[in-house]
Design a protein around this motif. Structure first.
Motif, PDB file in Angstrom:
ATOM      1  N   GLU A   1      15.317  23.694  24.771  1.00 13.90           N
ATOM      2  CA  GLU A   1      16.264  23.940  25.865  1.00 13.90           C
ATOM      3  C   GLU A   1      17.441  24.736  25.339  1.00 13.90           C
ATOM      4  O   GLU A   1      17.761  24.680  24.146  1.00 13.90           O
ATOM      5  N   TYR A   2      18.131  25.410  26.254  1.00 15.31           N
ATOM      6  CA  TYR A   2      19.286  26.235  25.901  1.00 15.31           C
ATOM      7  C   TYR A   2      20.304  25.411  25.114  1.00 15.31           C
ATOM      8  O   TYR A   2      20.806  24.389  25.612  1.00 15.31           O
ATOM      9  N   PRO A   3      20.654  25.821  23.887  1.00 11.92           N
ATOM     10  CA  PRO A   3      21.509  24.969  23.055  1.00 11.92           C
ATOM     11  C   PRO A   3      23.003  25.326  23.048  1.00 11.92           C
ATOM     12  O   PRO A   3      23.792  24.593  22.477  1.00 11.92           O
ATOM     13  N   PHE A   4      23.394  26.449  23.670  1.00 13.81           N
ATOM     14  CA  PHE A   4      24.803  26.872  23.551  1.00 13.81           C
ATOM     15  C   PHE A   4      25.626  26.405  24.763  1.00 13.81           C
ATOM     16  O   PHE A   4      26.418  27.141  25.329  1.00 13.81           O
ATOM     17  N   THR A   5      25.397  25.139  25.140  1.00 11.60           N
ATOM     18  CA  THR A   5      26.053  24.602  26.335  1.00 11.60           C
ATOM     19  C   THR A   5      27.549  24.372  26.144  1.00 11.60           C
ATOM     20  O   THR A   5      28.262  24.167  27.121  1.00 11.60           O
ATOM     21  N   LEU A   6      28.006  24.362  24.897  1.00 10.87           N
ATOM     22  CA  LEU A   6      29.423  24.073  24.642  1.00 10.87           C
ATOM     23  C   LEU A   6      30.219  25.334  24.341  1.00 10.87           C
ATOM     24  O   LEU A   6      31.384  25.261  23.947  1.00 10.87           O
ATOM     25  N   GLY A   7      29.584  26.492  24.525  1.00  7.70           N
ATOM     26  CA  GLY A   7      30.298  27.748  24.373  1.00  7.70           C
ATOM     27  C   GLY A   7      30.552  28.113  22.922  1.00  7.70           C
ATOM     28  O   GLY A   7      29.891  27.607  22.001  1.00  7.70           O
ATOM     29  N   VAL A   8      31.505  29.013  22.736  1.00  7.11           N
ATOM     30  CA  VAL A   8      31.836  29.531  21.415  1.00  7.11           C
ATOM     31  C   VAL A   8      33.353  29.490  21.257  1.00  7.11           C
ATOM     32  O   VAL A   8      34.092  29.358  22.233  1.00  7.11           O
ATOM     33  N   ALA A   9      33.786  29.621  20.013  1.00  4.76           N
ATOM     34  CA  ALA A   9      35.224  29.630  19.753  1.00  4.76           C
ATOM     35  C   ALA A   9      35.477  30.397  18.467  1.00  4.76           C
ATOM     36  O   ALA A   9      34.575  30.564  17.639  1.00  4.76           O
ATOM     37  N   SER A  10      36.714  30.869  18.312  1.00  2.00           N
ATOM     38  CA  SER A  10      37.120  31.457  17.043  1.00  2.00           C
ATOM     39  C   SER A  10      38.511  30.950  16.714  1.00  2.00           C
ATOM     40  O   SER A  10      39.227  30.459  17.591  1.00  2.00           O
ATOM     41  N   GLY A  11      38.871  31.054  15.436  1.00  3.18           N
ATOM     42  CA  GLY A  11      40.171  30.515  15.067  1.00  3.18           C
ATOM     43  C   GLY A  11      40.657  30.953  13.711  1.00  3.18           C
ATOM     44  O   GLY A  11      39.923  31.580  12.934  1.00  3.18           O
ATOM     45  N   ASP A  12      41.915  30.644  13.443  1.00  2.00           N
ATOM     46  CA  ASP A  12      42.589  30.898  12.171  1.00  2.00           C
ATOM     47  C   ASP A  12      42.398  32.333  11.680  1.00  2.00           C
ATOM     48  O   ASP A  12      41.990  32.563  10.526  1.00  2.00           O
ATOM     49  N   PRO A  13      42.696  33.331  12.537  1.00  4.06           N
ATOM     50  CA  PRO A  13      42.516  34.717  12.107  1.00  4.06           C
ATOM     51  C   PRO A  13      43.487  35.105  10.992  1.00  4.06           C
ATOM     52  O   PRO A  13      44.641  34.674  10.972  1.00  4.06           O
ATOM     53  N   THR A  14      42.997  35.922  10.086  1.00  2.27           N
ATOM     54  CA  THR A  14      43.797  36.543   9.031  1.00  2.27           C
ATOM     55  C   THR A  14      43.613  38.048   9.196  1.00  2.27           C
ATOM     56  O   THR A  14      42.857  38.485  10.087  1.00  2.27           O
ATOM     57  N   PRO A  15      44.253  38.868   8.366  1.00  7.06           N
ATOM     58  CA  PRO A  15      44.030  40.315   8.508  1.00  7.06           C
ATOM     59  C   PRO A  15      42.575  40.733   8.266  1.00  7.06           C
ATOM     60  O   PRO A  15      42.132  41.756   8.775  1.00  7.06           O
ATOM     61  N   SER A  16      41.818  39.947   7.511  1.00  3.31           N
ATOM     62  CA  SER A  16      40.459  40.370   7.156  1.00  3.31           C
ATOM     63  C   SER A  16      39.366  39.490   7.732  1.00  3.31           C
ATOM     64  O   SER A  16      38.185  39.807   7.572  1.00  3.31           O
ATOM     65  N   GLY A  17      39.700  38.399   8.388  1.00  4.65           N
ATOM     66  CA  GLY A  17      38.625  37.506   8.806  1.00  4.65           C
ATOM     67  C   GLY A  17      39.042  36.537   9.883  1.00  4.65           C
ATOM     68  O   GLY A  17      40.214  36.440  10.258  1.00  4.65           O
ATOM     69  N   VAL A  18      38.031  35.817  10.357  1.00  3.05           N
ATOM     70  CA  VAL A  18      38.267  34.823  11.400  1.00  3.05           C
ATOM     71  C   VAL A  18      37.107  33.831  11.343  1.00  3.05           C
ATOM     72  O   VAL A  18      36.004  34.182  10.912  1.00  3.05           O
ATOM     73  N   VAL A  19      37.372  32.604  11.749  1.00  3.22           N
ATOM     74  CA  VAL A  19      36.319  31.593  11.793  1.00  3.22           C
ATOM     75  C   VAL A  19      35.639  31.651  13.160  1.00  3.22           C
ATOM     76  O   VAL A  19      36.313  31.666  14.195  1.00  3.22           O
ATOM     77  N   LEU A  20      34.327  31.710  13.141  1.00  8.00           N
ATOM     78  CA  LEU A  20      33.541  31.667  14.381  1.00  8.00           C
ATOM     79  C   LEU A  20      32.883  30.299  14.470  1.00  8.00           C
ATOM     80  O   LEU A  20      32.368  29.780  13.478  1.00  8.00           O
ATOM     81  N   TRP A  21      32.876  29.755  15.666  1.00  7.55           N
ATOM     82  CA  TRP A  21      32.391  28.374  15.836  1.00  7.55           C
ATOM     83  C   TRP A  21      31.431  28.283  17.020  1.00  7.55           C
ATOM     84  O   TRP A  21      31.629  28.925  18.054  1.00  7.55           O
ATOM     85  N   THR A  22      30.417  27.473  16.862  1.00  9.04           N
ATOM     86  CA  THR A  22      29.636  27.001  18.006  1.00  9.04           C
ATOM     87  C   THR A  22      28.977  25.674  17.616  1.00  9.04           C
ATOM     88  O   THR A  22      29.092  25.216  16.472  1.00  9.04           O
ATOM     89  N   ARG A  23      28.340  25.069  18.563  1.00 14.08           N
ATOM     90  CA  ARG A  23      27.623  23.813  18.302  1.00 14.08           C
ATOM     91  C   ARG A  23      26.354  23.841  19.135  1.00 14.08           C
ATOM     92  O   ARG A  23      26.398  24.177  20.327  1.00 14.08           O
ATOM     93  N   LEU A  24      25.253  23.494  18.503  1.00 12.91           N
ATOM     94  CA  LEU A  24      23.989  23.417  19.237  1.00 12.91           C
ATOM     95  C   LEU A  24      23.957  22.077  19.976  1.00 12.91           C
ATOM     96  O   LEU A  24      24.147  21.022  19.365  1.00 12.91           O
ATOM     97  N   ALA A  25      23.745  22.143  21.274  1.00  8.98           N
ATOM     98  CA  ALA A  25      23.800  20.912  22.077  1.00  8.98           C
ATOM     99  C   ALA A  25      22.978  21.096  23.347  1.00  8.98           C
ATOM    100  O   ALA A  25      23.527  21.301  24.429  1.00  8.98           O
ATOM    101  N   PRO A  26      21.638  21.014  23.222  1.00  7.85           N
ATOM    102  CA  PRO A  26      20.811  21.179  24.427  1.00  7.85           C
ATOM    103  C   PRO A  26      21.151  20.141  25.505  1.00  7.85           C
ATOM    104  O   PRO A  26      21.142  20.454  26.683  1.00  7.85           O
ATOM    105  N   ARG A  27      21.402  18.922  25.084  1.00  7.29           N
ATOM    106  CA  ARG A  27      21.825  17.866  26.035  1.00  7.29           C
ATOM    107  C   ARG A  27      23.120  17.265  25.497  1.00  7.29           C
ATOM    108  O   ARG A  27      23.123  16.255  24.802  1.00  7.29           O
TER     109      ARG A  27
END
Ligand SMILES: [Fe+2]
Length: 548
Positions: free
Chosen positions: A60-86
């Motif tokens: 089943e579709y697992p990206f039910t909780l969306g995506v997020a990013s955080g703590d940006p610096t000049p060269s990078g950023v954290v990308l986040w997701t969680r697999l959660a079909p149910r």
């Protein structure tokens, strides 16, 4: 991603990842930008690896909780997701195998993902509740990027993020939003839906991302008629599973997802991510520390899993380093505080009380010695025009009567006056000319001048404090709560007070800062309109709020 505790072989993951991207797309990456970044996302050195999930195991579709990013610096950023079909179901009924799942990610310059600049693969580990944290590096400063994830046939919704300007640069402006206190059971996150349409570089969440209290089957004040929430939300969160499920409930909200997908967030917590009014190792009831620290460890673990945070923030048992520093060129330095984990227990159980000698005990601290030293060192080393301090509880003095011996909140900085004085004196001694404190916690909008002498309204103004109201906590609120007149009379430095729900936006440039206090009239029904209740500027080099 450079992984300080990475281990294991990447070859198989590399081959699998390459097979998932078609050759033409793969070849659009050129030069130095073509580095295929890999991480094992396996933060526990020496832990036994779970087996790999076989293709097709997630049905089943697992990206039910969306995506997020955080703590940006000049060269990078954290990308986040969680697999959660149910997402509302605990394991093993949640649609996920007890196995690690390969997740591919890509970053592009454009919303259609035609101009890819980074791709990679990582593992979603069952030990981390199948969350994904990618510390994407090698990005260009001060730039908008789009990102998304893929596993098997499933593709996540896209997210938009933005890196910080180069450290030495002087950007024309920086725009931010401050939010706090999102009690799911108190209403709809309508304000976050509006925030997703703002034009800001980053969002600062100042605490109470979730509440530990029970959520009824109809979602409390949301009064759902179209769904019934599972019974396990209808109790206070205590265990790791409780907290993980609670994050799933919150992150399933479409307004919260939209605000995460639109901007990178800098998060810090207050008390309710763990338990109301806790202080260090003491819970609100003064239970034995051992039992509470177990609960704190579960809460901190679930917090890290569910936020776009880097490995230095990964908790070790009940300890997690959440205070940290970011720069937006020479325009702004952000010193994000943690006023919960290291504080000594509140006097008078955190209630409003006339302060006595107990709050002047030399051992009584809000920040703990290490964080306090770090903050003052940061002030001394700063070259920024604006020194912004995103944190939790109200810093400025707040009396609730105009008498000299007024009660004060023993849970806020008023209960820790020596620590407050050292911080403000340290800022002045370091030559900080433009101090701006961002605060949540009290579920009302406040704008305050930070005074050198709270008893003398004509004394020097050291900086400004912008207190953002709750997103929902306290339900609908009103422009003038019952204590409005009393607080305005008792606190001449309190320039603005509004008890509706909402958030604050701030625009910083080298000349001035402008704050807009945004409100919604209702959160118990969806769809309320957004309004600007008040706006203030403070001029660089001449602190003090001026209404505009
Ligand atoms: Fe709150």
């Amino acid at each position: 991603m450079t992984h300080p505790r990475a281990h294991g072989r990447h070859d198989r993951a590399l081959r699998t990842a390459a097979a998932h991207f078609d050759r033409r797309r793969f070849l659009t990456l050129t030069g130095a930008a073509a580095a295929l970044a890999f991480s094992t996302n396996m933060p526990v050195a020496g832990a036994a690896q779970k087996p790999e999930a076989l293709p097709g195991m997630i049905a089943e579709y697992p990206f039910t909780l969306g995506v997020a990013s955080g703590d940006p610096t000049p060269s990078g950023v954290v990308l986040w997701t969680r697999l959660a079909p149910r997402p509302y179901e605990p394991a093993p009924g949640n649609g996920l195998p007890d196995a690690r799942v390969l997740v591919l990610w890509e970053i592009a310059r454009d919303e259609r993902f035609l101009q890819l600049v980074r791709i990679g693969a990582t593992w979603a580990h069952p030990e981390f509740n199948h969350t994904v944290h990618v510390d994407a590096q090698g990005l260009e400063p001060d730039r908008v990027y789009y990102y998304r994830f893929r596993t098997g046939p499933w593709i996540s919704p896209p997210g938009r993020t933005r890196t910080a300007p180069e450290q030495g640069a002087l950007p024309n402006e920086m725009r931010l939003a401050a939010v706090s206190c999102q009690a799911y059971h108190d209403g709809y996150f309508t304000a976050l839906g509006h925030l997703a349409h703002e034009d800001v570089d980053a969002v600062f969440h100042l605490g109470d991302y979730l509440y530990e209290y029970a959520v009824s089957p109809t979602g409390g004040a949301r009064a759902y008629t179209d769904r019934t929430l599972p019974s396990w939300f209808n109790k206070e969160t205590v265990t790791l599973e409780d907290y993980r499920l609670r994050y799933a409930l919150y992150r399933s909200d479409p307004d919260l997802q939209a605000a995460h997908a639109a901007f990178p967030w800098f998060v810090t917590w207050d008390d309710h991510e763990t338990e109301n009014n806790y202080a260090g190792a003491s819970d609100e009831n003064g239970s034995p520390a051992d039992g509470f620290l177990l609960r704190r460890a579960a809460a901190y673990r679930a917090y890290w899993e569910n936020q776009p945070l880097r490995l230095p923030q990964l908790p070790q048992g009940p300890d997690m380093t959440l205070y940290r520093r970011f720069h937006y060129g020479r325009l702004a330095q952000f010193d994000i505080l943690d006023t919960r984990q290291y504080r000594t227990d509140q006097a008078h159980r955190g209630r409003w009380h006339v302060p006595g000698p107990e709050v002047r005990d030399p051992a009584h601290t809000m920040l703990g010695a290490t964080q306090e030293r770090w903050l003052l060192d940061g002030f001394r080393g700063s070259r920024a025009t604006w020194n912004v301090v995103p944190q939790q509880v109200v810093l400025s003095r707040r009396r609730n009567t105009a008498t000299a011996a007024s009660p004060l909140s023993m849970d806020a900085w008023d209960g820790y006056p020596d620590c407050r004085e050292r911080v403000l004196a340290g800022a002045s001694a370091a030559g900080v000319r433009n101090l701006m404190v961002l605060t949540g916690d009290v579920h009302v909008h406040n704008a305050m001048d930070i005074k050198a002498d709270w008893d003398e309204p004509t004394s020097r103004t050291i900086g400004t404090e912008l207190v953002t109201s709750s997103l929902t906590s306290g339900r609908n609120g009103s422009p003038r709560p019952r204590n409005w007149q009393a607080l305005m009379d008792a606190n001449p430095h309190l320039r603005f007070y509004d008890g509706r729900r909402g958030y604050v936006t701030v625009r910083l440039d080298s000349e001035e800062a402008r704050a807009d206090f945004k409100t919604v009239d209702s959160v118990t029904a969806p769809g309320a309109a957004l309004a600007t209740a008040a706006s203030f500027v403070t001029v660089a080099g001449d602190p003090g709020l001026r209404a505009v």
